[in-house]
Design a protein around this motif. Structure first.
Motif, PDB file in Angstrom:
ATOM      1  N   TRP A 181       0.870  -1.169   0.000  1.00 39.06           N
ATOM      2  CA  TRP A 181       0.000   0.000   0.000  1.00 39.06           C
ATOM      3  C   TRP A 181       0.915   1.229   0.000  1.00 39.06           C
ATOM      4  N   ASP A 209      -2.203  -1.078  -5.359  1.00 41.08           N
ATOM      5  CA  ASP A 209      -3.130  -0.690  -4.288  1.00 41.08           C
ATOM      6  C   ASP A 209      -3.768   0.647  -4.676  1.00 41.08           C
ATOM      7  N   ILE A 210      -4.603   1.199  -3.808  1.00 43.44           N
ATOM      8  CA  ILE A 210      -5.463   2.336  -4.170  1.00 43.44           C
ATOM      9  C   ILE A 210      -4.772   3.529  -4.831  1.00 43.44           C
ATOM     10  N   ILE A 246      -6.402  -3.022  -7.540  1.00 45.16           N
ATOM     11  CA  ILE A 246      -7.420  -3.189  -6.496  1.00 45.16           C
ATOM     12  C   ILE A 246      -8.699  -2.484  -6.966  1.00 45.16           C
ATOM     13  N   TRP A 283     -12.109   5.519   1.387  1.00 44.72           N
ATOM     14  CA  TRP A 283     -10.886   6.230   0.938  1.00 44.72           C
ATOM     15  C   TRP A 283     -11.166   7.487   0.100  1.00 44.72           C
ATOM     16  N   TRP A 317      -8.035  -7.520  -7.382  1.00 40.17           N
ATOM     17  CA  TRP A 317      -8.450  -7.874  -6.012  1.00 40.17           C
ATOM     18  C   TRP A 317      -9.525  -6.878  -5.588  1.00 40.17           C
ATOM     19  N   ASP A 319     -11.675  -5.084  -2.703  1.00 38.43           N
ATOM     20  CA  ASP A 319     -11.421  -4.764  -1.290  1.00 38.43           C
ATOM     21  C   ASP A 319     -12.539  -3.926  -0.674  1.00 38.43           C
ATOM     22  N   MET A 320     -12.480  -3.780   0.617  1.00 39.60           N
ATOM     23  CA  MET A 320     -13.378  -2.931   1.410  1.00 39.60           C
ATOM     24  C   MET A 320     -14.838  -3.322   1.183  1.00 39.60           C
ATOM     25  N   ARG A 415     -11.744  -9.598  -0.308  1.00 37.41           N
ATOM     26  CA  ARG A 415     -11.532  -9.609   1.135  1.00 37.41           C
ATOM     27  C   ARG A 415     -12.766 -10.196   1.834  1.00 37.41           C
ATOM     28  N   TRP A 428      -8.098 -13.328   0.188  1.00 39.01           N
ATOM     29  CA  TRP A 428      -6.924 -13.225   1.065  1.00 39.01           C
ATOM     30  C   TRP A 428      -7.486 -12.874   2.430  1.00 39.01           C
ATOM     31  N   ASP A 431      -6.133  -7.875   6.726  1.00 39.69           N
ATOM     32  CA  ASP A 431      -5.039  -7.107   7.331  1.00 39.69           C
ATOM     33  C   ASP A 431      -4.460  -7.764   8.579  1.00 39.69           C
ATOM     34  N   PHE A 464       0.880  -7.565   7.285  1.00 34.35           N
ATOM     35  CA  PHE A 464       0.426  -6.294   6.688  1.00 34.35           C
ATOM     36  C   PHE A 464       0.730  -5.128   7.632  1.00 34.35           C
TER      37      PHE A 464
HETATM   38  C1  GLC Z   1      -7.355  -2.365   3.258  1.00 34.68           C
HETATM   39  C2  GLC Z   1      -6.844  -3.646   2.630  1.00 34.68           C
HETATM   40  C3  GLC Z   1      -5.352  -3.555   2.422  1.00 34.68           C
HETATM   41  C4  GLC Z   1      -5.032  -2.342   1.576  1.00 34.68           C
HETATM   42  C5  GLC Z   1      -5.609  -1.081   2.197  1.00 34.68           C
HETATM   43  C6  GLC Z   1      -5.468   0.128   1.292  1.00 34.68           C
HETATM   44  O1  GLC Z   1      -6.866  -2.212   4.531  1.00 34.68           O
HETATM   45  O2  GLC Z   1      -7.180  -4.759   3.407  1.00 34.68           O
HETATM   46  O3  GLC Z   1      -4.871  -4.726   1.828  1.00 34.68           O
HETATM   47  O4  GLC Z   1      -3.661  -2.218   1.445  1.00 34.68           O
HETATM   48  O5  GLC Z   1      -6.985  -1.261   2.453  1.00 34.68           O
HETATM   49  O6  GLC Z   1      -6.124  -0.067   0.090  1.00 34.68           O
END
Ligand code: GLC
Length: 663
Positions: A181, A209-210, A246, A283, A317, A319-320, A415, A428, A431, A464
């Motif tokens: 990240w 990642d984001i 992501i 986010w 992937w 997420d959230m 997730r 997966w 965290d 993580f």
């Molecule tokens: C969440 C995810 C993690 C990622 C982070 C930022 O915490 O579980 O894997 O890095 O968000 O996107």
């Protein structure tokens, strides 16, 4: 033998895909109570409407629950199925990101139970009373499947058959992936690849990642860093690297952002009771959530993945997607009120009042109660179907891939999950932390996940959250080389943990190389498990049910039909104790590239394992195919494959093109 019972008006989760008739009456395995007036059960302290309970015999073990805390045998604690965004996986946590409501009670008369209930479900497995198991929920609307079989393993296989075939990833997904990240600049991504190649540390996937997005907007890329994203994807593919972006559940609320505008114009987002769209901060700031329980909205959200697939992306992937909510306007207003009350209270301020604020803001059940789905014409309050969100987000993508990229396997994992999602992607385990105890937690979840259909899974290797250390990372990798998803991922603000950051890149080169040596076997074993509704990782109790010590050994796992793994997971250890239920060959992948093999008789042994060695046990008379290491999956060479294990052992290796979908 499988029986299906129906209580109330269950929500159709599509977890089970085989049509089964509903049996009259109640299951024989336990007592069902449907409470007319909710009673407080001592077990949960909650007021359940439905409860199934049964006495547990002293020798009975309880398996299952997929992504859950604590032991492989779940007896002695309490667990709650409610997909939860919580990065602190300490022993007291009863909910993690997945909700996998399948258990097997193993004993003289084994029985399996699947509670197909998408809301909060409570499992008291000998917690309140060591001799009782009680499963309860707040609405008596569910299907209960009861499975009888010859053994725990037979029950799992029957269950897996009715929930459908597990997800099959492309073969490159069995390579190693680097993630962190914080990677955001194109140059940074290039550097990670360059360093791996320079140090000859194998790599197939680079995670985005984001920070690759434009202001955290799904299906966009930062235009300054990636003015020609397609060319960037191509540049990576030329180096055998698959980029894995992501996708987050929340869609940024922003005028002019096409995904938001389309979703809003067509009514594809979840709403509040008054009909307005439900908004919460994640986010990107305020976001809306695609109503993935609605067929049309799901198809629409899935179609958005095309924006990236059309630029060459073949891996994602999700997420959230519990969904995680940082806060809503309601939560914020209440927090403000609390702070004001605190500040305005006299000299005897009670600071405790402030402590609850975080909990009320983030992932608040009150917010989940204000969110509504339009489940194809039926309005459903989110908290009642909470556990289906991540599942259906991933399903949205997977269903769309059939149209966007027909016949092609796409890497996809999520997730949050519910049983049923195992057909559409892997998972997966969220965290975790750079803690020694989390190596063991990673290991213990694997067979439980397999029982629930999740075969493509893995943990953030090295941890993580918090700072990793070289020894922790190496030890964790010696487990990670066996997990289908093998990824090094860490959080923003923690110590960098790319392998080339440490003093001994040769140790990492060797250990990751072992993964590539094992791919001919791991891919084959994975595919056999997927195609036969079998498990890749089994607890020793499944293979040696008559052996009391094996049944109670939870830091070793059977891998496929040929091997057993027993990684070292303790700091400062020079090896570990290992229990062999039968004679086995103790194999070590040594740093000079050779493989040692020593036959050990059944019983307890202490085996020495150095930090840069990977231990593996081969069952008596068996062997596995092992090749030479390579820098990437396409660089593996068939002609280097040879058998490791007992002389004369044969292995029937499955292989295919690794990229076409299977019928
Ligand atoms: C969440 C995810 C993690 C990622 C982070 C930022 O915490 O579980 O894997 O890095 O968000 O996107």
């Amino acid at each position: 033998m499988i029986r299906k019972y129906c209580y109330g008006k269950p929500f159709e989760t599509d977890a089970v895909i085989e049509m089964l008739p509903v049996s009259p009456g109640n299951p024989a395995s336990g007592d069902v109570t449907v409470f007319e007036t909710p009673e407080r059960l001592p077990a949960s302290g909650k007021a359940p409407a439905f409860c199934w309970r049964r006495r547990l015999l002293p020798e009975e073990m309880v398996f299952g629950l997929g992504e859950a805390n604590r032991g492989i045998n779940k007896r002695g604690y309490v667990y709650e199925s409610f997909c939860t965004d919580d990065p602190n996986h300490t022993e007291n946590k009863i909910s993690l990101y997945g909700a996998h409501n399948f258990i097997v009670i193993a004993g003289n008369k084994p029985v399996g139970l699947f509670f197909d209930y998408p809301g909060r479900l409570h499992f008291d497995i000998g917690f309140t009373d060591p001799e009782w198991i009680c499963v309860s929920c707040e609405e008596a609307d569910l299907y209960l499947y009861e499975i009888e079989g010859a053994s725990a393993e037979d029950i799992v296989r029957q269950f897996r058959r009715i929930i459908g075939r597990s997800y099959i990833p492309p073969k490159f997904a069995f390579g190693f992936g680097q993630s962190r990240w914080g990677y955001g600049r194109a140059e940074e991504f290039r550097e990670v690849v360059r360093k791996h190649r320079e140090q000859q540390i194998p790599l197939d996937m680079l995670y985005m990642d984001i920070d690759y997005m434009d202001h955290y907007k799904d299906f966009t890329v930062n235009p300054e860093e990636f003015p020609d994203f397609k060319a960037f994807v191509e540049e990576m593919r030329e180096q055998d690297i698959h980029l894995v972006p992501i996708i987050d559940a929340g869609v940024k609320v922003e005028a002019g952002y096409d995904v938001y505008e389309e979703g809003a114009a067509n009514g594809y987002f979840c709403r509040k009771e008054d009909g307005s769209y439900f908004e919460a901060v994640v986010w990107p700031g305020f976001t809306c959530f695609a109503d993935v329980l609605n067929r049309k909205a799901r198809a629409w959200f899935g179609s958005k993945y095309a924006a990236l697939v059309n630029q060459g992306i073949d891996a994602f992937w999700n997420d959230m997607n519990e969904p995680a909510l940082f806060y809503t306007r309601r939560g914020e207003a209440e927090a403000e009120k609390t702070v004001r009350r605190y500040l305005e209270s006299g000299p005897d301020k009670n600071v405790m009042e402030l402590y609850g604020i975080g909990g009320n803001l983030q992932n608040s059940v009150r917010d989940y109660r204000e969110m509504y789905h339009d489940a194809d014409g039926v309005s459903v309050r989110h908290d009642r179907v909470h556990n289906l969100y991540g599942y259906n987000m991933t399903r949205a993508a997977s269903e769309a891939f059939e149209k966007i990229a027909p016949g092609k396997r796409i890497l996809m994992f999520s997730r949050a999950s519910y049983i049923g999602m195992h057909r559409y992607g892997g998972i997966w385990t969220g965290d975790n932390k750079s803690w020694w105890s989390h190596i063991l937690l990673n290991l213990k979840m694997l067979p439980s996940l397999n029982m629930c259909g999740f075969l493509y899974c893995g943990a953030d290797l090295g941890g993580f959250g918090d700072d990793t250390t070289e020894d922790l990372l190496l030890r964790w990798l010696a487990l990670g080389v066996f997990t289908p998803l093998m990824r090094n991922h860490s959080a923003l603000g923690t110590r960098f943990q790319e392998f080339y950051r440490f003093g001994r890149p040769e140790a990492f080169r060797h250990v990751i190389g072992v993964r590539y040596r094992l791919v001919p076997y791991l891919y084959s074993a994975y595919m056999k498990a997927a195609l036969n509704d079998a498990m890749l990782f089994r607890p020793l109790a499944f293979v040696y049910p008559e052996d009391e010590i094996a049944c109670h050994t939870e830091d070793q796992l059977m891998l496929g039909d040929e091997a057993m793994i027993a990684p070292v997971y303790e700091q400062n250890a020079i090896g570990r104790s290992v229990y062999l239920p039968e004679e086995m060959m103790f194999v070590k992948f040594l740093p000079d590239g050779t493989i040692s093999g020593e036959i050990l008789p059944a019983g307890l042994h202490f085996v020495r394992v150095a930090l840069d060695e990977v231990p593996l046990f081969i069952r008596k008379g068996r062997g596995i195919p092992v090749g030479d290491p390579a820098q990437s999956i396409p660089a593996l060479r068939e002609e280097t494959i040879r058998m490791v294990g007992y002389p004369g052992a044969v292995y029937d290796r499955y292989d295919d093109d690794g990229c076409s979908t299977l019928s």
